[in-house]
Design an enzyme around this catalytic site. Sequence first.
Site, PDB file in Angstrom:
ATOM      1  CE1 TYR A 129       0.633   1.230   4.465  1.00 21.58           C
ATOM      2  CE2 TYR A 129       0.692  -1.165   4.427  1.00 21.58           C
ATOM      3  CZ  TYR A 129       0.972   0.029   5.064  1.00 21.58           C
ATOM      4  OH  TYR A 129       1.581   0.028   6.284  1.00 21.58           O
ATOM      5  N   PRO A 130       0.438   2.312  -0.635  1.00 23.72           N
ATOM      6  CG  PRO A 130      -0.509   3.717  -2.262  1.00 23.72           C
ATOM      7  CD  PRO A 130      -0.640   2.346  -1.640  1.00 23.72           C
TER       8      PRO A 130
END
Length: 232
Positions: A129-130
């Site tokens: 995930y960013p």
Amino acid sequence: MSDQQVQDRGPVGPSIGIGVLHLFAKLGPTAEPDAVTTAVRQAEAGGMQVVAVAVLGHKADVAFMALHADLWRLRDFQTSVRRSGLDIVGSYVSLTEMSEYAAGLPEETKQARLYPRLPPEGKPAWCFYPMSKRRNPDQNWYELPFERRRELMYEHGASGRAFAGRVVQLITGSTGIDDYEWGVTLFCEHPDDLKEVVYTMRYDEASARYAEFGPFYAGLVGPVEHVLDRLL
């Protein structure tokens, strides 16, 4: 592309660390599994690390996490994946880095962050995930003094260290390179470890008050041939 052509073109890479490319793709009617496997094996033969992931959920069918010092090599791998017939539906570009709050870490730890060896043994559960830090008027991370930011990150790091041995985490920097400021990749033995570590660390002030998260991708790591066999 031949090694001579790559050499003539000249490598482009960070002065410290290596490039990281996450590709998310779906299998369409033109996908050729043998060509996908060949793309991965040729990239690995050229010194690239490629982690193949069978993605769970509708966002993608397969993911590749590719690491190399030369960004041209990463671009070539992306081209090879597209030519194999896969439909690339998502991506993330980042660089390995040392945090500004990580002064004093052992040299071995620094090298592991800048030049990781992936995937870790015995940890097939995977997610990516960013994330970024907030800049809201009353929640602006970048208006905090450095000492306060470091204090909050030490607290955050202590929560993460409680999962040592259960979770392997790689945080890569993407400020000015992609839509968020960091990419977070997690490897675990069990999928509930992924859930527990993210849930636990969200209670730290650095996360609860100042973090913004992008989309999450989860899946299972395996040899590319095994991953493709399970998708077809």
